[in-house]
Write an enzyme that holds these catalytic residues in place. Structure first.
Site, PDB file in Angstrom:
ATOM      1  N   CYS A 163       0.811  -1.228   0.000  1.00  0.00           N
ATOM      2  CA  CYS A 163       0.000   0.000   0.000  1.00  0.00           C
ATOM      3  C   CYS A 163       0.839   1.271   0.000  1.00  0.00           C
ATOM      4  CB  CYS A 163      -0.949  -0.012   1.189  1.00  0.00           C
ATOM      5  SG  CYS A 163      -2.089  -1.414   1.149  1.00  0.00           S
ATOM      6  N   HIS A 303      -2.173   8.112   6.930  1.00  0.00           N
ATOM      7  CA  HIS A 303      -2.516   6.852   6.261  1.00  0.00           C
ATOM      8  C   HIS A 303      -3.910   6.422   6.708  1.00  0.00           C
ATOM      9  CE1 HIS A 303      -1.880   3.211   4.047  1.00  0.00           C
ATOM     10  NE2 HIS A 303      -1.941   2.438   5.132  1.00  0.00           N
ATOM     11  N   GLU A 314      -0.102   4.729  14.104  1.00  0.00           N
ATOM     12  CA  GLU A 314       0.260   5.967  13.397  1.00  0.00           C
ATOM     13  C   GLU A 314       0.118   7.169  14.319  1.00  0.00           C
ATOM     14  OE1 GLU A 314      -0.586   8.367   9.213  1.00  0.00           O
ATOM     15  OE2 GLU A 314      -2.010   6.836   9.866  1.00  0.00           O
ATOM     16  N   LYS A 335      -9.119   8.686   3.431  1.00  0.00           N
ATOM     17  CA  LYS A 335      -9.687   7.377   3.092  1.00  0.00           C
ATOM     18  C   LYS A 335     -11.122   7.253   3.610  1.00  0.00           C
ATOM     19  CE  LYS A 335      -5.369   4.722   2.900  1.00  0.00           C
ATOM     20  NZ  LYS A 335      -4.449   5.815   3.257  1.00  0.00           N
ATOM     21  N   HIS A 340      -9.699   2.732   0.550  1.00  0.00           N
ATOM     22  CA  HIS A 340      -8.268   2.433   0.486  1.00  0.00           C
ATOM     23  C   HIS A 340      -7.935   1.862  -0.888  1.00  0.00           C
ATOM     24  CE1 HIS A 340      -4.303   1.449   1.439  1.00  0.00           C
ATOM     25  NE2 HIS A 340      -4.449   0.695   2.513  1.00  0.00           N
ATOM     26  N   PHE A 401       1.634  -3.526   3.850  1.00  0.00           N
ATOM     27  CA  PHE A 401       1.968  -4.870   4.321  1.00  0.00           C
ATOM     28  C   PHE A 401       3.448  -5.149   4.032  1.00  0.00           C
ATOM     29  CE2 PHE A 401      -2.531  -6.942   3.903  1.00  0.00           C
ATOM     30  CZ  PHE A 401      -2.962  -6.180   4.971  1.00  0.00           C
TER      31      PHE A 401
END
Length: 415
Positions: A163, A303, A314, A335, A340, A401
């Site tokens: 991502c 994010h 985060e 998002k 996403h 990931f």
């Protein structure tokens, strides 16, 4: 080291099929979530996503060409061409040996792969694949097609870091131009993952929201009741250019890139580090390269996927780095509107961050009503409505990931 600026933008997203519509809908707090239209979701735990609206490939490609291109490639080419047009690039008058393409995808032609494998399994008496199967699924398609279409012979690559892919690519474009290896690079990311395999796979991981009754508000970063991310699709592209080249062309300049950080959580293949160690280091490195202090940052496009551990880690990283300066930094999770986009998310969020610097508008985080108690109360999360604010420096965060962490720092261009 040469200065690097952004001179063109292109986007096709769940809340707008071009940059102008995307940006306006971000500011207006429009949700892109809806019931999935591509396949029967009866047997799936999640039956909604953020699909591109009113999309017809034949509005952009002829029939023969469209059949050769997976949906993710189509999206990337549309965004790339919009960015090229927006930057007013005339390749007949430029040295195309010094113009490159760095365009990412986290997965690539997932839709084609699923479709063709299913068709293959159904026809065991005459099993064969489509002759375009391989060329449609490879993740580097957009980079290849854009370079071929426009005769761009500079650097041509496709970083894949899940991502964080398109943020990684944007930082690489920044570095190539900063080091003098290129004058202009079209950088971006594209993804088209809304299919049975993707939804089923992410459901099995318990990563997707299953809030089917309230799908419009299911993506709620930092909220106490968040239950997973909402899948999205689309593409974003940015024309990254040396300041010297931009001034020579008398190009409009949206913002300057002044730093980037790429690090690793070194913790888990899917989960972020509980304390956000990789995120902290990525943001810290971006600020170090930009030669600024934490108190100079005005905005962070987080994010913020709307997942439990991810949002908390985060927030901890942001708290650790900015500490006493948090009240001066606006934070939003866009998002909440786009969903996403996996490998494409860094590109569209970089566009949003760039435009915040350019216009002094902060897009909101929608759907979030009660902040999780594990999220620091010191964070100034822009909730519900856009806000106006002078933005001289802004960060865009993207994590993937594998523990990949990337942060890019934008600066208001002042000559």
């Amino acid at each position: 080291m040469r200065r690097v600026v952004i001179t063109g933008l292109g986007a096709i997203t769940p809340i707008g099929n071009n940059t102008k519509d995307y940006w306006n809908n971000l500011l207006d707090g429009v949700s892109g979530a809806d019931k999935i239209s591509r396949f029967d979701t009866t047997q799936f735990k999640t039956n909604f996503a953020c699909e591109i609206k009113n999309y017809d490939a034949l509005n952009y490609f002829d029939r023969k060409e469209s059949r050769k291109l997976d949906r993710f490639t189509q999206y990337g080419l549309i965004a790339g061409d919009e960015a090229i047009k927006d930057a007013n690039l005339n390749f007949d008058t430029l040295d195309t040996d010094r113009i490159g393409v760095i365009f990412s995808s986290g997965i690539g032609g997932f839709e084609t792969m699923e479709k063709d494998i299913i068709e293959f399994s159904k026809n065991q008496n005459n099993p064969r694949f489509n002759p375009f199967f391989i060329t449609k699924i490879i993740a580097n398609n957009v980079a290849g097609y854009l370079s071929i279409k426009h005769g761009l012979r500079g650097v041509n690559t496709c970083p894949v870091t899940a991502c964080s892919s398109s943020t990684t690519g944007l930082i690489q474009a920044f570095n190539y131009i900063k080091w003098g290896k290129a004058d202009i690079i079209i950088s971006g990311g594209s993804e088209a993952p809304i299919n049975q395999s993707s939804v089923g796979g992410f459901n099995a991981m318990k990563a997707l929201s299953t809030n089917n009754e309230n799908y419009k508000t299911a993506s709620k970063p930092f909220d106490n009741s968040r239950d997973g991310f909402v899948l999205g699709e689309g593409a974003g592209a940015l024309v990254v250019e040396s300041l010297e080249s931009a001034l020579k062309r008398n190009a409009k300049i949206y913002a300057e890139i002044s730093g980037g950080g790429e690090t690793a959580d070194a913790y888990h293949i899917t989960n972020t580090h509980p304390e956000g160690k990789g995120a902290y280091l990525a943001m810290k490195e971006a600020l170090r390269e930009g030669i600024i202090m934490p108190n100079q940052v005005n905005y962070i496009n987080a994010h913020a996927t709307s997942t439990g551990p991810g949002d908390v880690s985060e927030s901890k990283a942001i708290k650790r780095l900015f500490n006493d300066n948090l009240k001066n930094i606006s934070i939003s999770g866009t998002k909440s509107m786009t969903g996403h986009l996996l490998g494409g998310t860094g590109a569209i969020e970089a566009i949003a961050t760039c435009l915040s610097v350019h216009t002094n508008w902060i897009p909101p985080t929608i759907n979030t009503t009660v902040i999780d108690k594990a999220i620091s109360s010191d964070l100034d999360i822009t909730l519900g409505k856009k806000t106006s604010k002078t933005v001289d420096y802004a960060l865009s965060n993207t994590f993937g990931f594998g523990g990949h962490c990337a942060a890019v720092l934008f600066k208001k261009y002042k000559g």
